[in-house]
Design a protein around this motif. Sequence first.
Motif, mmCIF file in Angstrom:
data_model
loop_
_atom_site.group_PDB
_atom_site.id
_atom_site.type_symbol
_atom_site.label_atom_id
_atom_site.label_comp_id
_atom_site.label_asym_id
_atom_site.label_seq_id
_atom_site.Cartn_x
_atom_site.Cartn_y
_atom_site.Cartn_z
ATOM 1 N N CYS A 11 1.024 -1.396 -0.243
ATOM 2 C CA CYS A 11 0.200 0.073 0.137
ATOM 3 C C CYS A 11 1.104 1.699 0.504
ATOM 4 N N TRP A 98 -8.654 20.510 4.705
ATOM 5 C CA TRP A 98 -8.946 19.332 5.763
ATOM 6 C C TRP A 98 -8.986 19.878 7.063
ATOM 7 N N GLU A 126 -8.442 18.721 -5.202
ATOM 8 C CA GLU A 126 -9.499 17.752 -5.176
ATOM 9 C C GLU A 126 -9.129 16.559 -6.627
ATOM 10 N N SER A 136 -15.031 10.921 -5.872
ATOM 11 C CA SER A 136 -15.185 10.595 -4.040
ATOM 12 C C SER A 136 -14.644 8.643 -4.182
ATOM 13 N N PRO A 137 -14.448 8.065 -2.724
ATOM 14 C CA PRO A 137 -13.950 7.109 -2.074
ATOM 15 C C PRO A 137 -14.472 6.272 -3.126
ATOM 16 N N ASP A 138 -16.009 6.303 -3.055
ATOM 17 C CA ASP A 138 -17.058 5.775 -4.011
ATOM 18 C C ASP A 138 -16.935 5.341 -5.609
ATOM 19 N N ASP A 139 -16.366 6.682 -5.950
ATOM 20 C CA ASP A 139 -15.927 6.257 -7.757
ATOM 21 C C ASP A 139 -14.439 5.566 -8.025
ATOM 22 N N LEU A 140 -14.286 5.106 -6.725
ATOM 23 C CA LEU A 140 -12.810 4.365 -7.244
ATOM 24 C C LEU A 140 -12.321 2.623 -6.850
ATOM 25 N N LEU A 142 -9.767 -0.243 -5.866
ATOM 26 C CA LEU A 142 -8.570 -0.138 -5.846
ATOM 27 C C LEU A 142 -7.646 -1.873 -6.681
ATOM 28 N N THR A 159 -11.767 -5.041 -1.830
ATOM 29 C CA THR A 159 -11.783 -4.566 -0.185
ATOM 30 C C THR A 159 -13.690 -4.925 0.128
ATOM 31 N N ARG A 161 -15.822 -2.720 -0.046
ATOM 32 C CA ARG A 161 -16.591 -1.974 -1.022
ATOM 33 C C ARG A 161 -16.619 -3.204 -2.557
#
Length: 165
Positions: A11, A98, A126, A136-140, A142, A159, A161
């Motif tokens: 990672c 942030w 962004e 967004s994290p939902d669009d990625l 791994l 993962t 998700r």
Amino acid sequence: MKRRELVHSPCPIDRSLSEVGDTWTLQILRDAMRGVTRFTDFNKRIGLASNILTARLQKLVTVGIFEIHESALGNSHEYVLTDKGRDLHIVLSALRQWGERHLFADDEVLTRVVDARTGQAPRRLELTAEDGSPLSPDDLLLVQSRAAEPLADAVPVETPRRHTT
């Protein structure tokens, strides 16, 4: 996973944390981005015990984030960011943005950065797709591959998700 094992993790976040993932190191890098180069100046600004500061600076030199240069005065040396170290400015900028957004009440004083040429705040960072649309994290997804392999050969990683079957 034990902290020392992060350096061998597949990672990139883990490996990054193994080099710069503690409060003192991030403060050293913040100050280096502002032009601090001398041990005594880091020590005064951060208020860190000399032995801890020495260890952090030595590590940053060892991993290639700083280089040691002789002082122009010839009586000491300076810690100068390498290209690898300067590349961390975007990471620190993301942390700054942030923190500005989530950690201060409207009436609190905070330090800000502005574009030295215009006096304007930088655009909010962004993560975007190739077409410029926000991700967004939902669009990625791994995936895993060797560093030199093309992304087309990468294999999805299971993962919470995404479950591979």
